[in-house]
Design a protein around this motif. Structure first.
Motif, PDB file in Angstrom:
ATOM      1  N   GLU A  41       1.028  -1.150  -0.023  1.00 21.07           N
ATOM      2  CA  GLU A  41       0.193   0.116  -0.230  1.00 21.07           C
ATOM      3  C   GLU A  41       0.957   0.942  -0.306  1.00 21.07           C
ATOM      4  O   GLU A  41       1.818   1.551   0.809  1.00 21.07           O
ATOM      5  CB  GLU A  41      -0.988   0.235   1.645  1.00 21.07           C
ATOM      6  CG  GLU A  41      -2.316  -1.318   1.317  1.00 21.07           C
ATOM      7  CD  GLU A  41      -2.801  -1.141   2.284  1.00 21.07           C
ATOM      8  OE1 GLU A  41      -3.794  -1.604   2.990  1.00 21.07           O
ATOM      9  OE2 GLU A  41      -2.434  -0.308   3.687  1.00 21.07           O
ATOM     10  N   GLU A  56       0.366   5.676  -0.090  1.00 22.51           N
ATOM     11  CA  GLU A  56      -0.516   6.658   0.364  1.00 22.51           C
ATOM     12  C   GLU A  56       0.098   7.841   0.398  1.00 22.51           C
ATOM     13  O   GLU A  56       0.664   8.043   1.339  1.00 22.51           O
ATOM     14  CB  GLU A  56      -0.900   5.639   2.419  1.00 22.51           C
ATOM     15  CG  GLU A  56      -2.038   7.135   1.857  1.00 22.51           C
ATOM     16  CD  GLU A  56      -2.823   6.897   3.991  1.00 22.51           C
ATOM     17  OE1 GLU A  56      -3.789   7.566   3.827  1.00 22.51           O
ATOM     18  OE2 GLU A  56      -2.714   6.002   4.551  1.00 22.51           O
ATOM     19  N   GLU A  84      -0.813  11.524   1.503  1.00 21.06           N
ATOM     20  CA  GLU A  84      -2.479  12.230   2.365  1.00 21.06           C
ATOM     21  C   GLU A  84      -2.762  13.611   1.485  1.00 21.06           C
ATOM     22  O   GLU A  84      -2.414  13.418  -0.017  1.00 21.06           O
ATOM     23  CB  GLU A  84      -1.040  12.811   3.551  1.00 21.06           C
ATOM     24  CG  GLU A  84      -2.328  13.769   3.436  1.00 21.06           C
ATOM     25  CD  GLU A  84      -1.794  15.382   4.783  1.00 21.06           C
ATOM     26  OE1 GLU A  84      -1.614  16.051   5.319  1.00 21.06           O
ATOM     27  OE2 GLU A  84      -0.709  14.932   4.884  1.00 21.06           O
ATOM     28  N   GLY A 116      -5.080   9.664  -1.474  1.00 21.76           N
ATOM     29  CA  GLY A 116      -5.471   7.932  -1.207  1.00 21.76           C
ATOM     30  C   GLY A 116      -4.713   6.906  -1.745  1.00 21.76           C
ATOM     31  O   GLY A 116      -3.516   7.305  -1.072  1.00 21.76           O
ATOM     32  N   ILE A 117      -4.952   5.437  -1.189  1.00 24.88           N
ATOM     33  CA  ILE A 117      -4.325   4.987  -1.295  1.00 24.88           C
ATOM     34  C   ILE A 117      -4.552   3.588  -2.269  1.00 24.88           C
ATOM     35  O   ILE A 117      -5.092   3.818  -3.254  1.00 24.88           O
ATOM     36  CB  ILE A 117      -4.458   3.413  -0.214  1.00 24.88           C
ATOM     37  CG1 ILE A 117      -4.731   4.530   0.726  1.00 24.88           C
ATOM     38  CG2 ILE A 117      -3.983   2.221   0.068  1.00 24.88           C
ATOM     39  CD1 ILE A 117      -4.884   3.234   2.271  1.00 24.88           C
ATOM     40  N   ARG A 138      -2.984  -0.100  -3.603  1.00 24.86           N
ATOM     41  CA  ARG A 138      -3.188  -1.061  -3.155  1.00 24.86           C
ATOM     42  C   ARG A 138      -2.764  -2.424  -4.302  1.00 24.86           C
ATOM     43  O   ARG A 138      -3.237  -2.082  -4.696  1.00 24.86           O
ATOM     44  CB  ARG A 138      -4.066  -1.763  -2.205  1.00 24.86           C
ATOM     45  CG  ARG A 138      -4.261  -2.634  -1.254  1.00 24.86           C
ATOM     46  CD  ARG A 138      -5.451  -2.605  -0.288  1.00 24.86           C
ATOM     47  NE  ARG A 138      -5.517  -1.967   0.660  1.00 24.86           N
ATOM     48  CZ  ARG A 138      -6.667  -0.968   0.672  1.00 24.86           C
ATOM     49  NH1 ARG A 138      -7.050  -1.380   0.197  1.00 24.86           N
ATOM     50  NH2 ARG A 138      -6.107  -0.131   1.730  1.00 24.86           N
TER      51      ARG A 138
END
Length: 129
Positions: free
Chosen positions: A111, A113, A115, A118-119, A121
């Motif tokens: 993952e 991420e 700020e 989003g993430i 994955r």
């Protein structure tokens, strides 16, 4: 993604990084896109790398050596850039498993991420050759 095993073979011969940065399934993108005005400050965003839910690295876009404006200026001096192209800005500090002697294996979930964005994955799979 970076194939560090391939990169270690490329670099001594001054061939890369090439294949270690550009390989099938290695360029993971989306599905999150934001416009410039949606971020409070693109050069002060927390970024976290996790593997199987464990934090492997954390950093900030404030530590980037070059801003995207600089990258665009440098690249466009000798190449045509087209709308929709993606530019990679490098690895977040401590975001490289090679730095910490930690390596991904088939089945790991990575993952990334950022700020305000989003993430991303992805699951690592072993491709039969």
């Amino acid at each position: 993604m970076s194939a560090r095993d391939t990169q270690t073979k490329e670099m001594p011969g001054q061939l890369g990084p090439a294949k270690s940065k550009d390989f099938d399934t290695g360029n993971c993108m989306g599905p999150c896109l934001v416009t410039y005005d949606e971020l409070r400050d693109p050069y002060d965003l927390t970024m976290i790398a996790r593997v199987n839910g464990e934090e492997w690295g954390i950093g900030s876009s404030s530590t980037m050596m070059w801003k995207f404006e600089d990258l665009i200026q440098h690249i466009s001096a000798s190449e045509t850039l087209y709308p929709g192209e993606f530019l990679g800005s490098g690895t977040v500090g401590s975001g490289c498993g090679l730095e910490t002697s930690r390596f991904l294996t088939a089945g790991d979930v990575v993952e990334l991420e950022v700020e305000g964005i989003g993430i991303l994955r992805n699951r690592i799979i072993r491709r039969n050759m």
